[in-house]
Design a protein around this motif. Sequence first.
Motif, short mmCIF file in Angstrom:
data_model
loop_
_atom_site.label_atom_id
_atom_site.label_comp_id
_atom_site.label_asym_id
_atom_site.label_seq_id
_atom_site.Cartn_x
_atom_site.Cartn_y
_atom_site.Cartn_z
N HIS A 115 -5.82 3.38 6.93
CA HIS A 115 -5.57 2.18 6.14
C HIS A 115 -4.62 1.22 6.84
CE1 HIS A 115 -3.68 -0.42 3.17
NE2 HIS A 115 -4.82 -0.34 2.51
N GLU A 116 -3.56 1.76 7.40
CA GLU A 116 -2.51 0.92 7.99
C GLU A 116 -2.90 0.31 9.32
OE1 GLU A 116 -0.44 0.38 5.27
OE2 GLU A 116 1.28 0.62 6.61
N SER A 117 -3.78 0.99 10.08
CA SER A 117 -4.09 0.48 11.41
C SER A 117 -5.49 -0.09 11.52
CB SER A 117 -3.91 1.60 12.44
OG SER A 117 -4.87 2.62 12.21
N THR A 170 4.84 9.71 10.63
CA THR A 170 3.69 8.91 10.19
C THR A 170 3.78 7.50 10.78
OG1 THR A 170 3.80 10.16 8.13
CG2 THR A 170 2.34 8.24 8.15
N ARG A 171 5.01 6.97 10.86
CA ARG A 171 5.18 5.62 11.40
C ARG A 171 4.62 5.52 12.82
NH1 ARG A 171 10.53 5.18 11.47
NH2 ARG A 171 10.70 4.20 9.42
N LEU A 172 4.94 6.53 13.66
CA LEU A 172 4.45 6.50 15.04
C LEU A 172 2.93 6.63 15.10
CD1 LEU A 172 7.16 8.56 17.00
CD2 LEU A 172 6.91 6.08 16.83
N TYR A 213 0.85 -1.18 0.00
CA TYR A 213 0.00 0.00 0.00
C TYR A 213 0.89 1.24 0.00
CZ TYR A 213 -2.80 3.79 1.97
OH TYR A 213 -3.39 5.00 2.20
N TYR A 214 0.77 2.05 -1.03
CA TYR A 214 1.47 3.33 -1.03
C TYR A 214 0.53 4.41 -1.52
CZ TYR A 214 4.56 7.19 -1.77
OH TYR A 214 5.10 8.46 -1.71
N ARG A 215 0.33 5.43 -0.70
CA ARG A 215 -0.53 6.55 -1.07
C ARG A 215 0.37 7.63 -1.67
NH1 ARG A 215 -2.95 10.84 -2.20
NH2 ARG A 215 -4.91 11.45 -1.24
N ALA A 216 0.27 7.82 -2.99
CA ALA A 216 1.13 8.82 -3.63
C ALA A 216 0.75 10.21 -3.13
CB ALA A 216 0.96 8.75 -5.14
N THR A 270 12.57 10.87 9.10
CA THR A 270 12.32 9.46 9.37
C THR A 270 10.81 9.16 9.41
OG1 THR A 270 12.76 7.66 10.91
CG2 THR A 270 12.43 9.80 11.91
N GLY A 271 10.45 7.98 8.94
CA GLY A 271 9.06 7.52 9.05
C GLY A 271 8.06 8.29 8.21
N CYS A 272 8.49 8.81 7.05
CA CYS A 272 7.55 9.58 6.23
C CYS A 272 7.17 8.83 4.96
CB CYS A 272 8.10 10.96 5.90
SG CYS A 272 9.40 10.95 4.66
N GLY A 273 7.63 7.59 4.79
CA GLY A 273 7.16 6.80 3.65
C GLY A 273 8.19 6.49 2.59
N LYS A 274 9.48 6.79 2.85
CA LYS A 274 10.50 6.56 1.82
C LYS A 274 10.67 5.07 1.52
CE LYS A 274 13.75 8.78 4.16
NZ LYS A 274 12.95 9.14 5.37
N THR A 275 10.78 4.28 2.56
CA THR A 275 10.99 2.84 2.37
C THR A 275 9.77 2.21 1.70
OG1 THR A 275 12.39 2.81 4.32
CG2 THR A 275 11.53 0.68 3.58
N ARG A 276 8.58 2.62 2.16
CA ARG A 276 7.37 2.08 1.57
C ARG A 276 7.30 2.44 0.08
NH1 ARG A 276 2.41 0.37 3.57
NH2 ARG A 276 3.64 -0.33 5.33
N PHE A 277 7.74 3.64 -0.25
CA PHE A 277 7.73 4.09 -1.65
C PHE A 277 8.64 3.20 -2.51
CE2 PHE A 277 9.80 6.88 -4.88
CZ PHE A 277 8.70 7.07 -5.69
N GLU A 289 -5.70 9.36 6.06
CA GLU A 289 -6.07 8.25 5.17
C GLU A 289 -5.06 7.09 5.33
OE1 GLU A 289 -6.66 9.94 1.19
OE2 GLU A 289 -6.07 7.97 0.39
N ILE A 290 -3.78 7.44 5.40
CA ILE A 290 -2.73 6.42 5.55
C ILE A 290 -2.86 5.71 6.91
CG2 ILE A 290 -0.22 6.08 5.77
CD1 ILE A 290 0.10 8.50 3.81
N ILE A 291 -3.06 6.52 7.97
CA ILE A 291 -3.17 5.93 9.32
C ILE A 291 -4.36 4.96 9.36
CG2 ILE A 291 -3.52 6.41 11.78
CD1 ILE A 291 -2.54 9.34 11.12
P1 ADP Z 1 10.95 6.00 6.11
O1 ADP Z 1 11.55 4.98 5.20
O2 ADP Z 1 10.74 7.34 5.47
O3 ADP Z 1 11.64 6.11 7.44
P2 ADP Z 1 8.62 4.25 6.04
O4 ADP Z 1 8.47 4.13 4.56
O5 ADP Z 1 9.12 3.06 6.78
O6 ADP Z 1 9.46 5.52 6.46
O7 ADP Z 1 7.19 4.70 6.59
C1 ADP Z 1 6.75 4.38 7.88
C2 ADP Z 1 5.33 3.89 7.84
O8 ADP Z 1 4.46 4.97 7.53
C3 ADP Z 1 5.08 2.85 6.76
O9 ADP Z 1 5.29 1.55 7.26
C4 ADP Z 1 3.63 3.07 6.42
O10 ADP Z 1 2.80 2.40 7.35
C5 ADP Z 1 3.42 4.55 6.66
N1 ADP Z 1 3.47 5.45 5.49
C6 ADP Z 1 4.08 6.65 5.45
N2 ADP Z 1 3.85 7.27 4.28
C7 ADP Z 1 3.06 6.45 3.55
C8 ADP Z 1 2.45 6.55 2.24
N3 ADP Z 1 2.62 7.64 1.47
N4 ADP Z 1 1.69 5.52 1.83
C9 ADP Z 1 1.52 4.44 2.62
N5 ADP Z 1 2.05 4.29 3.85
C10 ADP Z 1 2.82 5.28 4.33
#
Ligand code: ADP
Length: 268
Positions: free
Chosen positions: A189-191, A222-224, A16-19, A43-50, A185-187
């Motif tokens: 969906h994820e939780s 966002t992660r927290l 799941y990635y919300r652009a 940190t925790g803003c969606g880079k890894t998920r992207f 929306e992301i929170i």
């Molecule tokens: P980073 O790599 O920037 O530290 P992550 O990609 O691990 O952060 O994001 C942390 C969590 O936040 C993800 O596991 C996901 O649950 C959520 N998240 C943040 N941004 C998005 C997004 N744009 N779409 C979907 N989930 C997101």
Amino acid sequence: MSDSLRDQYLIPSQPYYRAVHDEVTLYEAAYSVRMPVMLKGPTGCGKTRFVEYMAWKLQKPLITVACNEDMTASDLVGRFLLDANGTRWQDGPLTVAARIGAICYLDEVVEARQDTTVVIHPLTDHRRVLPLEKKGELVSAHPDFQIVISYNPGYQSLMKDLKQSTKQRFGALDFDYPKPEIEAEIIAHESGIGKDLADKLAQIAQRSRNLKGHGLDEGISTRLLVYAGQLVAKGIDAQAACRMALVRPLTDDPDMRDTLDAAINTYF
Ligand code: ADP
């Protein structure tokens, strides 16, 4: 052998990635010319998920390396190991990625020492090669190989930064915490929590981010927020969930904790 190794690193189902902006289109164009990409943001803003989403969308394997200051070039490239039959070469994650044509994601690359970071240089220009000096081999990168790094501009100091000669090998995409409607929306969906609660969590985060530089190094990520939502979804009271997931990890300063707790109490 190499095909099964490749399959092992494919993302099996759609993450799941919300652009948020036009990052998907920009990344696709960058990948199509195999431009190395730097993802910049807190940190925790969606880079890894992207990156996971893009690897899935492009159907390319993904190899992720969490960088740290003790990491050496050998940890990336590979080393000789001793076993019962003598010595055996073992490829590091960067070498595996170059051989199988993976996207190699170096997370928090600035944590690595500069002498480690330079090993990526020959892979990030027209040469696209990786010299394994100890082994005496020059690996030519597979045509699908691409390098992606993440970089948190907030943490940089004079001691810790990428060299210009490293930075200027990448195209960069800025990431940040999304605006509250999208973050909610992301929170949700994820939780699995409802929209009302997700909206409140996103607003609390917004307020904490205004304290950045005024007693907090970083606002709530966002992660927290997703963690807080997950605790509530498990039946934990919202205030307790927020204290555990949003406030306690962020700061040890008693005044700042009081300020954040008080902000949370105005919502719940
Ligand atoms: P980073 O790599 O920037 O530290 P992550 O990609 O691990 O952060 O994001 C942390 C969590 O936040 C993800 O596991 C996901 O649950 C959520 N998240 C943040 N941004 C998005 C997004 N744009 N779409 C979907 N989930 C997101």
